[in-house]
Scaffold this motif. Sequence first.
Motif, PDB file in Angstrom:
ATOM      1  N   LYS A 107      30.833  24.117  11.219  1.00 29.08           N
ATOM      2  CA  LYS A 107      32.064  23.990  11.807  1.00 29.08           C
ATOM      3  C   LYS A 107      33.474  24.107  10.625  1.00 29.08           C
ATOM      4  O   LYS A 107      32.791  23.932   9.252  1.00 29.08           O
ATOM      5  N   GLU A 134      28.018  27.854  17.344  1.00 33.41           N
ATOM      6  CA  GLU A 134      27.013  27.318  17.417  1.00 33.41           C
ATOM      7  C   GLU A 134      26.383  28.905  17.488  1.00 33.41           C
ATOM      8  O   GLU A 134      26.729  29.997  18.180  1.00 33.41           O
ATOM      9  N   THR A 177      34.582  26.749  20.059  1.00 34.09           N
ATOM     10  CA  THR A 177      35.258  25.817  20.682  1.00 34.09           C
ATOM     11  C   THR A 177      35.989  25.905  19.629  1.00 34.09           C
ATOM     12  O   THR A 177      35.952  25.327  18.213  1.00 34.09           O
ATOM     13  N   LEU A 225      24.255  25.526  13.586  1.00 33.43           N
ATOM     14  CA  LEU A 225      26.134  25.336  13.994  1.00 33.43           C
ATOM     15  C   LEU A 225      26.851  25.434  12.659  1.00 33.43           C
ATOM     16  O   LEU A 225      26.279  24.745  11.330  1.00 33.43           O
ATOM     17  N   PRO A 257      18.659  29.322  14.692  1.00 34.19           N
ATOM     18  CA  PRO A 257      20.052  28.836  15.090  1.00 34.19           C
ATOM     19  C   PRO A 257      21.212  28.221  13.624  1.00 34.19           C
ATOM     20  O   PRO A 257      20.037  27.584  13.322  1.00 34.19           O
ATOM     21  N   VAL A 260      34.682  25.553  16.167  1.00 36.97           N
ATOM     22  CA  VAL A 260      32.987  24.985  15.665  1.00 36.97           C
ATOM     23  C   VAL A 260      32.411  26.244  15.937  1.00 36.97           C
ATOM     24  O   VAL A 260      32.484  26.851  17.520  1.00 36.97           O
ATOM     25  N   THR A 280      28.643  30.397  20.985  1.00 36.32           N
ATOM     26  CA  THR A 280      29.003  29.682  21.256  1.00 36.32           C
ATOM     27  C   THR A 280      30.590  29.058  20.297  1.00 36.32           C
ATOM     28  O   THR A 280      30.232  28.974  18.981  1.00 36.32           O
ATOM     29  N   ARG A 292      22.845  32.323  16.359  1.00 36.41           N
ATOM     30  CA  ARG A 292      21.924  32.232  15.333  1.00 36.41           C
ATOM     31  C   ARG A 292      21.929  33.644  14.192  1.00 36.41           C
ATOM     32  O   ARG A 292      22.904  34.572  14.883  1.00 36.41           O
TER      33      ARG A 292
END
Length: 482
Positions: free
Chosen positions: A277, A266, A257, A275, A273, A264, A255, A268
């Motif tokens: 920024k 998200e 954004t 995250l 996983p 941002v 993902t 793997r």
Amino acid sequence: MSVVWTAEEARTATGGETPGDWSATGVSIDTRTLQPGDLFVALKDVRDGHDFVASALDKGAAAALVSRVPDGVAEDAPLLMVDDVLGALEKLGQAARARTNAKVIGVTGSAGKTSTKEMLLHVLQGQGRTHAAEASYNNHWGVPLTLARMPADTEFAIIEIGMNHPGEIAPLTRLARPHVAIVTTVAVAHLEAFAGVEEIAKEKASIFQGLEPEGHAIFNADVETAPILNAVAKELGAHRIGFGEHGDAALRAETLTLTADASVIEGRFNGAPFLLKVGAPGRHFAMNALAAMGAVATAGADWDVAACDLATWHAPAGRGQRETLILDPVEDQGIELIDDAFNANPASVAAAFEVLVKVPVEDGIGRIARGRRIAVLGDMLELGPDEMQMHADLIQHPAMADIDRVDCVGPRMRALYDVLPSDKRGRWVESAEELAAEVHHLIDAGDVVLVKGSKGSKVSLVVTALRKLAKTGGRQKEEGTV
């Protein structure tokens, strides 16, 4: 400052001769930026560096690397005499690489080299002594110069490697001997020297030839030529990490954004996983961040610390840096400038368009009372025989629907100007100087202005002219520059 080269070390590395004893705390090729204590390297380019040796010594250079005694310089001056100055610089780089235990990261790609290098510098310098290429020093003299400047106790080194013609990358990567090699992307660029994008991919993949044993090849899995990059890395026995949004990418963005101030991600990494920024909006910056974080992980640095620092990264000037220019300090009104004036090809222009349409305009201020998104586009150079069509094809980008006006600079960009609808058509000029002289007529408070073009188009002159309009100077965005 610590000593980078003693006279004896430099003599041994280059095979040259030098009188007396001296020590250098840096290496310079330019008397304009030379610092006292530097070893001045008299390279021959547009001008012969030997013509500046006397000035370098007057400014405090510890010594000069030369192939002859220059005019106006005493024979007993601290000169390191060699047969070939560039060859000696390469030997200095080779010796500097041999004496360090640093984890070396090499970076190449059709776009994003410098941004990725700067990201890596930003996130690694808090984790160990980090050395990186200055500016875009990535060619046949820039790479050995970067290596020659590297202190022996460096822990992380980031070497940018570029090319304009076939066969340039392999000798440079063999000199740098990276533990990790990155190909940020493969795109249409330098087609004057290549038959097609497949040849460009093979040239970019040659960065893997210099990898140290058990080295890691990190490459963009989203480009059509990813199979070429993967095959070369596999043939060379490298550990392979594809990054991007592709389903098979080991370092995958699931993902993405994009906001006006950040990206941002998200995703793997090998199934785990994460995250992230990035303190800058733009799909291209997000992809560069994936490559950088792959290098962080494989170079033995701390992923979590680097991820925190990534959020505060700012894009370099000329490569997407965003700043506010105040036109009216009383009302605190101005424009948002996106300075991307250093390099351009169809892929990087498309990425810049995506950023431009994400940055909000401000309505209700200024003469026009409606903020606009304005693109000032200079020629994209070295695209080969289809260059005019590639310029015209920019009209097809979906972001064009949200761009209010396009101003075009240069004979190639005329092809885009001719197909622009009348409501988006700004000005076309032959040279950037013409547009720079008229910028005060082109913008209004509340506008967002992107300036993008190849360095040779000189659209950086438009950036300079815009900054001169600012009553209090530009201020870089504290959070979320591009």
